[in-house]
Structure formats: structure tokens, C-alpha cells
Design an enzyme around this catalytic site. Structure first.
Site, short mmCIF file in Angstrom:
data_model
loop_
_atom_site.label_atom_id
_atom_site.label_comp_id
_atom_site.label_asym_id
_atom_site.label_seq_id
_atom_site.Cartn_x
_atom_site.Cartn_y
_atom_site.Cartn_z
CG HIS A 1 -60.57 -15.60 8.31
ND1 HIS A 1 -61.14 -16.17 9.43
CD2 HIS A 1 -59.47 -16.35 8.02
CE1 HIS A 1 -60.41 -17.21 9.81
NE2 HIS A 1 -59.39 -17.33 8.98
CG ASN B 1 -64.24 -14.68 11.06
OD1 ASN B 1 -63.26 -15.20 10.53
ND2 ASN B 1 -65.29 -14.28 10.37
CG HIS C 1 -50.68 -21.09 9.15
ND1 HIS C 1 -51.41 -22.24 9.04
CD2 HIS C 1 -51.60 -20.08 9.24
CE1 HIS C 1 -52.70 -21.96 9.08
NE2 HIS C 1 -52.83 -20.65 9.20
#
Length: 322
Positions: free
Chosen positions: A67, A95, A194
Site C-alpha cells: 500500500h 488503509n 493473500h
């Protein structure tokens, strides 16, 4: 076979290209060899403690790095707190409820400052911590290019617009990553992040109740703790993104996609009759290939730099400018 794959995942992937730096310099694997020789051991030991206390923290720091890099480059802008003069990125939509672990980076920074003051950027600490978090959970390691500098500003609007959402289509994912100079293969490998971590009900609710390309038993399992109506007490309930081995960095994520057990719509888009199906199949059967591609893609993503006119420094406190 599983043991062999695990051993391959643990193998080091040594990658040493040079990337253009923010101020015309170069990132280098040896940037702190003389100025802060204990840097990597400090970060590693801190991450050993953090992951031992909470395995999920490895995934959280990895997400933080992603991010950060996708918003004006890897410049630690995500770490800045809001002030009267600065609106940070911590409270941006992507976020606010998904990036965590700031206290871990602050603790590492304090130790680094005690060892070599005003030398190591917060951006480089995040890059190293992300690598070590992955490796401590059974994933590959790689040589991190260093020499980043910390931005003196942040952009909440860019954080809201530059990051893909859990509902993104395959075309959107390819475009968003392509805008950063990352290929569709890089995107598919990086999505394998993930294989670790957890997600809030609000990020996958729509998929488990409305998507057609989902395993029925898997959807029913997730529906047990994620009610269809928001605001009924389940919004913040966590679920593992990889239902098979949520605390181990492996290639089960891709096997789950082939069984229509991707937690996010964006995950399942990688295996839904599109251009990435063949690569997902290869990764699902070859953990070593996935580990190598993931490491290479992490190095490429870590080479994303802020624009040359971005004011930068080495912050003494990651939460605020000097």
C-alpha cells in the site's frame, strides 16, 4: 512432496539489479554496509519477535509495503500521522481497516536509531520487514535494494484511487499494476501474498452472497460469521484469506482459486476463464515457481520511486516529518 516444496520456498532468491532512486541516485544491496552494518539483523530479530507473537503480523507488514509503494512510490508516506498541515494516508479507504503493524515499524525504527542515528529511512525498514515477515512464515527471501528516502508529504486521495479494491475485475487489476510498470505475471504472483493474512467481513461480504463463481460450501462457511446485512455485528469479523493454510506462505492460495475458494472477488478473477488461468494452474502445482516469481516481483515493486520533485528526507520518527 509438500516438504520438498517447503524447502524450495525457503531457498534464497538473490536478485541485484539497480533501480533509479528518488533523487537521481541508485538503490543498492550494500547501501548501509558501512553506515549501518547491523541494520538487517536488527530488523530480522524484531520481525522474529513480532511474528512469533502474532503470525498475522507478517501479512500485515507485507500489506503495508504494498500500500505504500502503490501510492507515489515506496517512500513511507503511509506511516505519516495526520496533522494540522498534513492529511495522511492511514485513514484512506483501502488503509483504515486493513493496514496495521505501525507500532512494529516504530519499534524497529527506535532500535535502528539507537544503533545508527539519522541514517536509515523508514521506507527501507518497511521493505526489509516485509521481506522478513514473508520468509518467517515459510516463504522465499530475496536481496532488498536499499537507499530509499522518506517523503515529507502524503496523499490520501492517491491512496483512495491508486489501490485495487477487493471487488476489482481482472481487467482493472492488470491496468492498475500496469500503470506501475508491473506485468500481468507480476500481478498474479504478487496476489499470492493473500496466501497469508486475514480480512474483515465487509471486504468479502458481496462475494460470498452475490458471486456465482464461488464454491457453495466455502460460501456457506464464510456466511456463518459474516451476516448478509451490514451493521449487524459481523462487519469486523475476520476470516483467513487462504482457507487452507492462513499462517503459512505457500501456493495453496492458487489451489483454492482452482476450487473457486478465493475470498475476494478480485482473487477469483485470476481464475475465471481469463488470461491468468494458465499461470494460476502452474503456480498451484509448482510452489518453487511461485516463490521465485513472487520474489522477483517484490524487488520490482520495491523499485517504485517517488517523483524527482518529491521532497524527501530520512525521518527520525516514522510518524512525522523532521
Amino acid at each position: 512432496m509438500a516438504n520438498a516444496v517447503t524447502c524450495l520456498l525457503m531457498a534464497a532468491v538473490v536478485l541485484a539489479p539497480l533501480f533509479a532512486g528518488a533523487a537521481g541516485g541508485k538503490l543498492s544491496t550494500r547501501f548501509y554496509d558501512r553506515k549501518c552494518p547491523n541494520l538487517q539483523s536488527i530488523v530480522r530479530l524484531a520481525m522474529v519477535e513480532a511474528v512469533a507473537a502474532e503470525p498475522r503480523m507478517g501479512a500485515s507488514i507485507l500489506r503495508m509495503f504494498f500500500h505504500d509503494c502503490f501510492v507515489n512510490g515506496c517512500d513511507a508516506s503511509i506511516l505519516l500521522d495526520d496533522t494540522a498541515d498534513l492529511t495522511g494516508e492511514k485513514n484512506a479507504g483501502p488503509n483504515a481497516n486493513s493496514v496495521r503493524g505501525y507500532e512494529v515499524i516504530d519499534a524497529i525504527k527506535a532500535q535502528v536509531e539507537a544503533s545508527c542515528s539519522a541514517t536509515v529511512s523508514c521506507a527501507d525498514i518497511v521493505a526489509l520487514a516485509a521481506r522478513d515477515g514473508v520468509n518467517l512464515l515459510g516463504g522465499p527471501t530475496w536481496t532488498v535494494q536499499l537507499g530509499r528516502r522518506d517523503a515529507r508529504n502524503a496523499s490520501q486521495s492517491a491512496a483512495n484511487s491508486n489501490l485495487p479494491s477487493p471487488g476489482s475485475s481482472l481487467a482493472t487489476l492488470i491496468t492498475v499494476f500496469g500503470n506501475k510498470g508491473l506485468s500481468a505475471r507480476d500481478m498474479t504472483a504478487l496476489s499470492g501474498a493473500h496466501t497469508i493474512g486475514q480480512a474483515r467481513c465487509t471486504t468479502f461480504r458481496d462475494r460470498i452472497y452475490n458471486d456465482a463463481n464461488i464454491n457453495g460450501s466455502f460460501a456457506a462457511l464464510r456466511q456463518q460469521t459474516c451476516p448478509q446485512a451490514s451493521g449487524t455485528g459481523g462487519d469486523g469479523t475476520l476470516a483467513p484469506i487462504d482457507v487452507t493454510s492462513p499462517d503459512v506462505f505457500d501456493n495453496y492460495y492458487y489451489q483454492n482459486l482452482m476450487s473457486k475458494q478465493g475470498l475476494f472477488h478480485s482473487d477469483q478473477e485470476l481464475f475465471n476463464g481469463g488470461s491468468q488461468d494458465a499461470l494460476v494452474r502452474r503456480y498451484s502445482g509448482n510452489g518453487a515457481m511461485f516463490a521465485a516469481d513472487f520474489a522477483k516481483a517484490m524487488v520490482r515493486m520495491g523499485g517504485l520511486m517517488p517523483s524527482a520533485d518529491t521532497p524527501t528526507e530520512v525521518r527520525l520518527d516514522c510518524k512525522k516529518v523532521n
